[in-house]
Design a protein around this motif. Structure first.
Motif, PDB file in Angstrom:
ATOM      1  N   GLU A 224      40.848   8.035  69.118  1.00 31.21           N
ATOM      2  CA  GLU A 224      41.491   7.104  68.195  1.00 31.21           C
ATOM      3  C   GLU A 224      43.005   7.267  68.247  1.00 31.21           C
ATOM      4  OE1 GLU A 224      39.674   7.830  64.381  1.00 31.21           O
ATOM      5  OE2 GLU A 224      37.665   7.518  65.186  1.00 31.21           O
ATOM      6  N   SER A 225      43.728   6.239  67.848  1.00 39.55           N
ATOM      7  CA  SER A 225      45.193   6.242  67.954  1.00 39.55           C
ATOM      8  C   SER A 225      45.878   7.265  67.054  1.00 39.55           C
ATOM      9  CB  SER A 225      45.755   4.850  67.666  1.00 39.55           C
ATOM     10  OG  SER A 225      45.407   4.450  66.360  1.00 39.55           O
ATOM     11  N   ASP A 226      45.171   7.773  66.036  1.00 38.62           N
ATOM     12  CA  ASP A 226      45.765   8.768  65.137  1.00 38.62           C
ATOM     13  C   ASP A 226      45.549  10.204  65.608  1.00 38.62           C
ATOM     14  OD1 ASP A 226      43.055   9.064  64.643  1.00 38.62           O
ATOM     15  OD2 ASP A 226      43.194   8.613  62.501  1.00 38.62           O
TER      16      ASP A 226
ATOM     17  N   GLN B 212      40.323  16.937  67.320  1.00 34.24           N
ATOM     18  CA  GLN B 212      41.599  16.251  67.413  1.00 34.24           C
ATOM     19  C   GLN B 212      42.166  16.435  68.811  1.00 34.24           C
ATOM     20  OE1 GLN B 212      43.692  18.060  64.093  1.00 34.24           O
ATOM     21  NE2 GLN B 212      43.354  16.201  62.908  1.00 34.24           N
TER      22      GLN B 212
END
Length: 120
Positions: free
Chosen positions: A40-42, A68
């Motif tokens: 994901e972009s985060d 992450q």
């Protein structure tokens, strides 16, 4: 980072010189090749891993784990994963993601790797 965001599906396991390693049997191959990573972009990610209940036979089960990642540059990511080997340096292109295999015995990443392909 937009280049790496999306779903990456497992295509196989490879040795240090790039040879595809065969699966023990077709049931294991069909099951494990359903595995995928979602980035994901985060910087959040999930890995859904498919495996046979008895390692070589039995029903195909799955497990999803969150982790992450750090976007280093257009060809390198760092996966922050709970592992005996620590965080993994990931090589990436527009269509392929290479994740080195962890050697639990030595606590280091080896030259063998899992290859994932970006899904449209």
């Amino acid at each position: 980072i937009a280049d790496v965001v999306g779903v990456w599906k497992l295509t196989g396991f490879y040795d240090a010189i790039g040879n595809l390693e065969p699966f023990n049997n077709s049931s294991l191959e069909i099951c494990q090749l359903q595995s995928f990573i979602t980035l994901e972009s985060d910087g959040n990610a999930t890995m859904t891993w498919y495996y046979l209940a008895n390692e070589v036979s039995g029903p195909c089960l799955s497990e999803t784990n969150a982790f992450q990642f750090n976007y280093i540059n257009s060809t390198t990511l760092q996966f922050i994963v709970p592992s005996q080997c620590g965080n993994a340096t990931i090589t990436i292109s527009s269509t392929a993601l290479t994740w080195p295999s962890c050697n639990g015995g030595t606590g280091s990443y080896g030259s063998d790797y899992r290859l994932f392909e970006k899904q449209p």
